[in-house]
Design an enzyme around this catalytic site. Sequence first.
Site, PDB file in Angstrom:
ATOM      1  N   CYS A  87       0.809  -1.225   0.000  1.00  0.00           N
ATOM      2  CA  CYS A  87       0.000   0.000   0.000  1.00  0.00           C
ATOM      3  C   CYS A  87       0.840   1.272   0.000  1.00  0.00           C
ATOM      4  O   CYS A  87       0.630   2.167  -0.826  1.00  0.00           O
ATOM      5  CB  CYS A  87      -0.994  -0.007   1.160  1.00  0.00           C
ATOM      6  SG  CYS A  87      -0.262   0.019   2.805  1.00  0.00           S
ATOM      7  N   HIS A 128      -2.539   0.806   6.735  1.00  0.00           N
ATOM      8  CA  HIS A 128      -2.922   0.818   5.323  1.00  0.00           C
ATOM      9  C   HIS A 128      -3.156   2.249   4.864  1.00  0.00           C
ATOM     10  O   HIS A 128      -3.617   3.101   5.627  1.00  0.00           O
ATOM     11  CB  HIS A 128      -4.196  -0.012   5.101  1.00  0.00           C
ATOM     12  CG  HIS A 128      -4.519  -0.197   3.653  1.00  0.00           C
ATOM     13  ND1 HIS A 128      -3.756  -0.977   2.817  1.00  0.00           N
ATOM     14  CD2 HIS A 128      -5.503   0.331   2.884  1.00  0.00           C
ATOM     15  CE1 HIS A 128      -4.272  -0.935   1.595  1.00  0.00           C
ATOM     16  NE2 HIS A 128      -5.328  -0.145   1.614  1.00  0.00           N
ATOM     17  N   ASP A 152      -5.916   1.796  -4.133  1.00  0.00           N
ATOM     18  CA  ASP A 152      -4.937   1.311  -3.173  1.00  0.00           C
ATOM     19  C   ASP A 152      -4.380  -0.027  -3.621  1.00  0.00           C
ATOM     20  O   ASP A 152      -4.921  -0.673  -4.514  1.00  0.00           O
ATOM     21  CB  ASP A 152      -5.551   1.203  -1.778  1.00  0.00           C
ATOM     22  CG  ASP A 152      -6.674   0.184  -1.688  1.00  0.00           C
ATOM     23  OD1 ASP A 152      -7.428   0.026  -2.662  1.00  0.00           O
ATOM     24  OD2 ASP A 152      -6.808  -0.460  -0.640  1.00  0.00           O
TER      25      ASP A 152
END
Length: 155
Positions: free
Chosen positions: A66, A118, A130
């Site tokens: 990420c 994240h 993402d």
Amino acid sequence: MRKQLKKFVISIVACTTLLVSGLGMSNINAKADISDQDFAQAYDVAQDKLGSSYVYGAVGPNVFDCSGFTSYVYKKALNVQLPRTAQAQYNDSKRVSAKNADKGDLVFFGSSRSNVYHVGIYVGNGKMIDAQNRGVVTENINAPWWNLVGYGKLA
């Protein structure tokens, strides 16, 4: 004595040059607000990577985690260097509310502000791009598998 002085001056100039030229690369080279044009560039880079694979710790150009993805997109599109991890990106961003989030802001997830694990790129209308276990995707921010910590502007 003259040779030593000359070597010393050359060393100082070399060190100063390295220090000054390295500052842009070692610090976050970012803007607080992303213009529409900047967002369009970042969005193009991000969309080009849709479908790329996810591997923890990967930073691109074809495999990402990420924060490797967000770092890659902003470096490639805008020459903006972000910190390496989601937590570090969160720590270095300026917090904004969901209603004040703009396209191009970062979206952070985790169990708390001190445990961000994240990050994605906000693309508007409650969605983000993402890199996660399904690869690089566009998805809803409010998904049952994410705990939203907040939004951040590049700072």
